[in-house]
Design an enzyme around this catalytic site. Structure first.
Site, short mmCIF file in Angstrom:
data_model
loop_
_atom_site.label_atom_id
_atom_site.label_comp_id
_atom_site.label_asym_id
_atom_site.label_seq_id
_atom_site.Cartn_x
_atom_site.Cartn_y
_atom_site.Cartn_z
N ARG A 84 0.89 -1.18 -0.10
CA ARG A 84 0.08 -0.04 0.07
C ARG A 84 0.95 1.15 -0.01
O ARG A 84 0.77 2.16 0.71
CB ARG A 84 -1.04 0.03 1.16
CG ARG A 84 -2.05 -1.15 1.14
CD ARG A 84 -2.68 -0.71 2.53
NE ARG A 84 -3.35 -2.09 2.93
CZ ARG A 84 -4.15 -2.88 2.58
NH1 ARG A 84 -4.84 -2.10 1.49
NH2 ARG A 84 -4.61 -3.89 2.94
N ARG A 94 7.90 7.95 2.04
CA ARG A 94 7.16 6.68 1.63
C ARG A 94 7.30 5.48 2.21
O ARG A 94 8.03 5.24 3.01
CB ARG A 94 7.72 6.49 0.27
CG ARG A 94 9.33 6.05 -0.08
CD ARG A 94 10.24 7.39 -0.15
NE ARG A 94 9.89 8.36 -0.95
CZ ARG A 94 10.14 8.57 -2.07
NH1 ARG A 94 10.53 7.54 -2.77
NH2 ARG A 94 9.75 9.71 -3.04
N ASP A 97 10.00 1.68 -1.01
CA ASP A 97 10.32 2.10 -2.51
C ASP A 97 11.48 1.05 -3.01
O ASP A 97 12.45 0.74 -2.14
CB ASP A 97 11.38 3.55 -2.32
CG ASP A 97 11.40 4.41 -3.26
OD1 ASP A 97 10.53 4.16 -4.35
OD2 ASP A 97 12.17 5.46 -3.37
N ASP A 99 14.09 0.23 -5.84
CA ASP A 99 14.90 0.64 -7.09
C ASP A 99 15.82 -0.48 -7.65
O ASP A 99 16.44 -1.14 -6.95
CB ASP A 99 15.81 1.96 -6.51
CG ASP A 99 14.83 3.11 -6.38
OD1 ASP A 99 13.84 3.26 -6.87
OD2 ASP A 99 15.37 3.72 -5.58
N1 ROI Z 1 16.83 9.35 1.36
C1 ROI Z 1 17.16 8.22 2.16
N2 ROI Z 1 17.93 8.22 3.12
N3 ROI Z 1 16.76 6.91 1.93
C2 ROI Z 1 16.04 6.51 0.72
O1 ROI Z 1 15.69 5.51 0.47
C3 ROI Z 1 15.69 7.76 -0.12
N4 ROI Z 1 14.61 7.75 -0.92
C4 ROI Z 1 14.52 8.71 -1.73
C5 ROI Z 1 14.86 10.27 -1.24
C6 ROI Z 1 13.38 11.09 -0.95
C7 ROI Z 1 15.31 10.91 -2.46
N5 ROI Z 1 15.57 10.28 0.01
C8 ROI Z 1 15.87 9.17 0.58
O2 ROI Z 1 13.57 8.56 -2.68
#
Ligand code: ROI
Length: 165
Positions: A84, A94, A97, A99
């Site tokens: 969610r 968030r 995430d 990546d």
């Molecule tokens: N900053 C940290 N420390 N870790 C993250 O995973 C992360 N991811 C993001 C942004 C908001 C850029 N900053 C983050 O997407």
């Protein structure tokens, strides 16, 4: 079947980040056509970008996959949705995430996906766990250490099994 080595960056700073990241690591092991290899330690990190948000929990996982890069991206996005995923604003807090950082040594430039991840070389929360998994990797023709030596202090702290630093 040929498998590619992919590295996935995980991050969360909402809704019990430690549990979000641990569970997501577990779920990466269940993706179709994919073998889980290993995950880094978990790290607490200060937010990169807007500072008025909670600290993150970050980690990197290594998987071997027979999925194409875009099929893997679809699976990662579906996994985010199952958590969610809430994203309150651009570069803001968030829930989860995921990546796609590296996919073998491929360079991919697609409207949905750029690999290597374009910010990887400047982000301690991705580089340091990646180096923990695979120190000999190179990125943009340089060692990971080359990039790590150039980082500003980004407030990264390795967490122990209990999630404390
Ligand atoms: N900053 C940290 N420390 N870790 C993250 O995973 C992360 N991811 C993001 C942004 C908001 C850029 N900053 C983050 O997407």
């Amino acid at each position: 079947m040929t498998y590619a080595r992919a590295y996935i960056g995980l991050g969360s700073n909402l809704d019990e980040p430690l549990a979000q990241v641990r569970q997501a690591i577990n779920e990466l092991g269940k993706l179709s056509l994919t073998r889980f290899e290993r995950a880094s330690s978990l790290y607490a990190s200060r937010p990169v970008g807007p500072q008025d948000q909670p600290d993150f929990v970050n980690a990197v996982a290594a998987i071997d996959t027979a999925l194409s890069p875009l099929a893997l991206l679809d699976q990662l996005q579906a996994l985010e949705q199952r958590h969610r995923r809430r994203r309150l604003r651009h570069w803001g807090p968030r829930t989860l995430d995921l990546d796609l950082l590296l996919f073998n040594d491929q360079h991919i430039d697609h409207p949905r996906l750029v690999v290597p991840h374009p910010h990887l070389y400047e982000r301690a929360f991705a580089l340091i766990p990646l180096a923990e998994l695979d120190a000999p990797l190179t990125l943009f023709d340089h060692s990971l250490d080359h990039w790590i030596e150039r980082l500003e202090d980004q407030g990264l702290a390795r967490l122990d099994e209990n999630g404390s630093n």
